[in-house]
Structures are given as structure tokens and as C-alpha cells.
Design an enzyme around this catalytic site. Sequence first.
Site, short mmCIF file in Angstrom:
data_model
loop_
_atom_site.label_atom_id
_atom_site.label_comp_id
_atom_site.label_asym_id
_atom_site.label_seq_id
_atom_site.Cartn_x
_atom_site.Cartn_y
_atom_site.Cartn_z
N GLU A 277 3.45 -8.25 8.91
CA GLU A 277 3.30 -6.78 8.97
C GLU A 277 4.18 -6.07 7.95
O GLU A 277 4.20 -4.85 7.90
CB GLU A 277 3.60 -6.28 10.40
CG GLU A 277 2.38 -6.34 11.30
CD GLU A 277 1.83 -7.76 11.45
OE1 GLU A 277 0.79 -8.06 10.83
OE2 GLU A 277 2.45 -8.56 12.18
N PRO B 74 0.82 -1.22 0.00
CA PRO B 74 0.00 0.00 0.00
C PRO B 74 0.85 1.27 0.00
O PRO B 74 0.34 2.35 -0.30
CB PRO B 74 -0.82 -0.11 1.29
CG PRO B 74 -0.76 -1.55 1.68
CD PRO B 74 0.55 -2.07 1.16
N ASP C 193 -10.82 -2.00 -24.65
CA ASP C 193 -10.98 -1.95 -23.21
C ASP C 193 -11.22 -0.54 -22.71
O ASP C 193 -10.77 0.43 -23.28
CB ASP C 193 -9.70 -2.46 -22.51
CG ASP C 193 -9.73 -3.96 -22.30
OD1 ASP C 193 -10.67 -4.59 -22.79
OD2 ASP C 193 -8.81 -4.46 -21.64
N ARG D 224 -2.93 -9.75 -20.08
CA ARG D 224 -3.94 -9.50 -21.12
C ARG D 224 -3.45 -8.49 -22.16
O ARG D 224 -4.05 -8.37 -23.23
CB ARG D 224 -5.28 -9.09 -20.52
CG ARG D 224 -5.24 -7.87 -19.66
CD ARG D 224 -6.58 -7.59 -18.99
NE ARG D 224 -7.55 -7.04 -19.91
CZ ARG D 224 -8.59 -7.71 -20.42
NH1 ARG D 224 -8.81 -8.94 -20.09
NH2 ARG D 224 -9.41 -7.13 -21.24
C1 9WO Z 1 -0.59 -5.63 8.70
C2 9WO Z 1 -0.75 -5.13 9.99
C3 9WO Z 1 -1.26 -5.70 11.14
C4 9WO Z 1 -1.28 -4.94 12.31
C5 9WO Z 1 -0.81 -3.64 12.31
C6 9WO Z 1 -0.30 -3.08 11.13
C7 9WO Z 1 -0.30 -3.85 9.98
N1 9WO Z 1 0.15 -3.55 8.76
C8 9WO Z 1 -0.02 -4.63 8.00
C9 9WO Z 1 0.37 -4.65 6.63
O1 9WO Z 1 0.42 -3.62 5.98
N2 9WO Z 1 0.71 -5.85 6.13
C10 9WO Z 1 1.13 -5.96 4.74
C11 9WO Z 1 0.38 -7.13 4.13
C12 9WO Z 1 2.59 -6.18 4.60
C13 9WO Z 1 2.96 -6.23 3.14
C14 9WO Z 1 2.10 -7.26 2.39
N3 9WO Z 1 0.73 -7.06 2.72
C15 9WO Z 1 -0.10 -6.33 1.93
C16 9WO Z 1 0.13 -5.84 0.66
N4 9WO Z 1 -1.29 -5.94 2.31
N5 9WO Z 1 -1.84 -5.19 1.34
C17 9WO Z 1 -1.01 -5.13 0.32
C18 9WO Z 1 -1.25 -4.37 -0.87
C19 9WO Z 1 -0.38 -4.42 -1.93
C20 9WO Z 1 -0.65 -3.64 -3.06
N6 9WO Z 1 -1.75 -2.88 -3.12
C21 9WO Z 1 -2.62 -2.84 -2.09
C22 9WO Z 1 -2.39 -3.59 -0.95
#
Ligand code: 9WO
Length: 252
Positions: A121, A94, A174, A159
Site C-alpha cells: 500500500e 501516483p 519524436d 532513448r
Molecule cells: C494500493 C492499495 C490497496 C488498497 C487500498 C489502497 C491502496 N493504495 C495502493 C497503492 O497506492 N499502492 C501503491 C502501489 C504503493 C506505491 C507503489 N505502487 C504504485 C505506484 N502503484 N501505482 C504507482 C504509480 C507510480 C507512478 N505513476 C503511476 C502509478
Amino acid sequence: MLQFDVVTLFPKMFEAVTNLGITGRARKLGLYQFIAWNPRDFAGNAHRSVDDRPYGGGPGMVMMAEPLSCAVEFATGRQRSNGVQRSKVVYLTPQGRLLDHAKVIELSQLSGLVLLAGRYEGIDERLLQQHEIEELSIGDYVLSGGELAAMVLMDSVIRQLPGALGDHESATQDSFVNGLLDCPHYTRPDKVGDLGVPAVLMSGNHAHIARWRLKQSLGRTLQRRPDLLSKRGMSAEEQLLLAEFQDDTKQV
Ligand code: 9WO
């Protein structure tokens, strides 16, 4: 031929992309190759651990740099010996720049991609300092891991590979190719409850139909994603169509 390597604790998740649908067919056609690498197989210690507690305290675990680093280097090394001049390494997070259509096109023109899917995390920041890694996000929300994001990226890139889509699936039609949202679609039957189909779509006049579809695309983009419209701009003809759309929708 595009080579995808993914570093993940859950290689099986990727079978959904590599075995099914358009993306499964594209792999069977040899349009891309896919290998998943489990960082556990690169873990140095006897317990094969890939995570540890965060320095500074707090909840949860952090993925250790070393097993991930070894997996990434193995994957890029293997790509290189398979003729890939320069592999791009992408970490799905993120915290990354938002993936959009332009980035998808850019990635689809590469010959080697190594995707890093994190769990827990997050990963030890020093991995990102040691390697040239591009951080990409697929949206402003948190998942349980990077795998689904990596699969979204793979699907959108695959794609775009020449030959991935049949004629009737053509990617040039698209949404986003022309920077606009898609127009509404209708199929049989001609009545759903008391709802009919716009008369122009039944007219057989292909110029009128194309004009109507563009008008709908412009109108919906203005209503739902005005940011896309200002980024893109409009021709004089398109401004006329949009004014017509606004007239059309006033009466309803
Ligand atoms: C989990 C967590 C739990 C308790 C407190 C803080 C916390 N942060 C996270 C967290 O951000 N975990 C991530 C899980 C670690 C990297 C991989 N993960 C992930 C990638 N979750 N969401 C994505 C992601 C990737 C690309 N676009 C959107 C979301």
C-alpha cells in the site's frame, strides 16, 4: 554515462528494459549502467521482512523505512564512488508530479538516478522525510507496484541518451519535441481495402510533405490535446496551417 540503480522487490522485471530493444542495445553500447537492489537483502531481522501492518489499522501492508533507506544509501554511495557527484532519488507514486517530456530531458542529463519502486500500500512516509526524494507519477491510475512506472521512466530517459537511437529512429522527430502530437503515418500497400494514401505523400515534393505533416500535427493536437496547444502557442504560419486543416476537414 548514466548510472541507473533501482530499489525493488522484483529485480527480474527490469530485464524487459535492460535486455531488449532500443534500451537493451543502449546498455550493451555502454550508454548507461543498471543495477537492481532488493530491499530484502538490506533487511535487519532474521525473517528479512520488508513490510509491516499500517499504524492506525486498515488493510494491507506498508514497506518499512529501514531496509529501503539502507538500499537507497548503498546505491547512492556506490554511485558516488563511481564518480557521480549528486544522485537524484526518485519515488514512483501516483502522488507525484506528472512526468512529461521536459522532465525526461532533465533526467537524461544527470549522471546518477536511484529509482524507488514501492509495493503493497506504499512506503513509510518517514523515508521521504529523511532523504531528498523527488516523487514522480506517470499518470493518474494505480498500478500493483512502482516497477512498471520506473521502467516507463527509464525507457523515456534512455532513448534521449546520445547514441541510443539509430538515424532512422531519431528522437528529434519524436512526438512532443515540438510540443505537438505526431502526424498520421502510412506504408505499403497503397490500398488497404478501399482506403488510399493522401496524395501529397506520394508526390515526392518534400516541402509539401513537411507542410502537410505539420498541418496534421497541429490539427490533431487541437482536436485531441488542446491543452498542449495553449501551453505552447502558435506562430502566424502555424495559425494559417491550422485554419487550413479546419477548412480541409469541414468538407469531409
Ligand atoms: C494500493 C492499495 C490497496 C488498497 C487500498 C489502497 C491502496 N493504495 C495502493 C497503492 O497506492 N499502492 C501503491 C502501489 C504503493 C506505491 C507503489 N505502487 C504504485 C505506484 N502503484 N501505482 C504507482 C504509480 C507510480 C507512478 N505513476 C503511476 C502509478
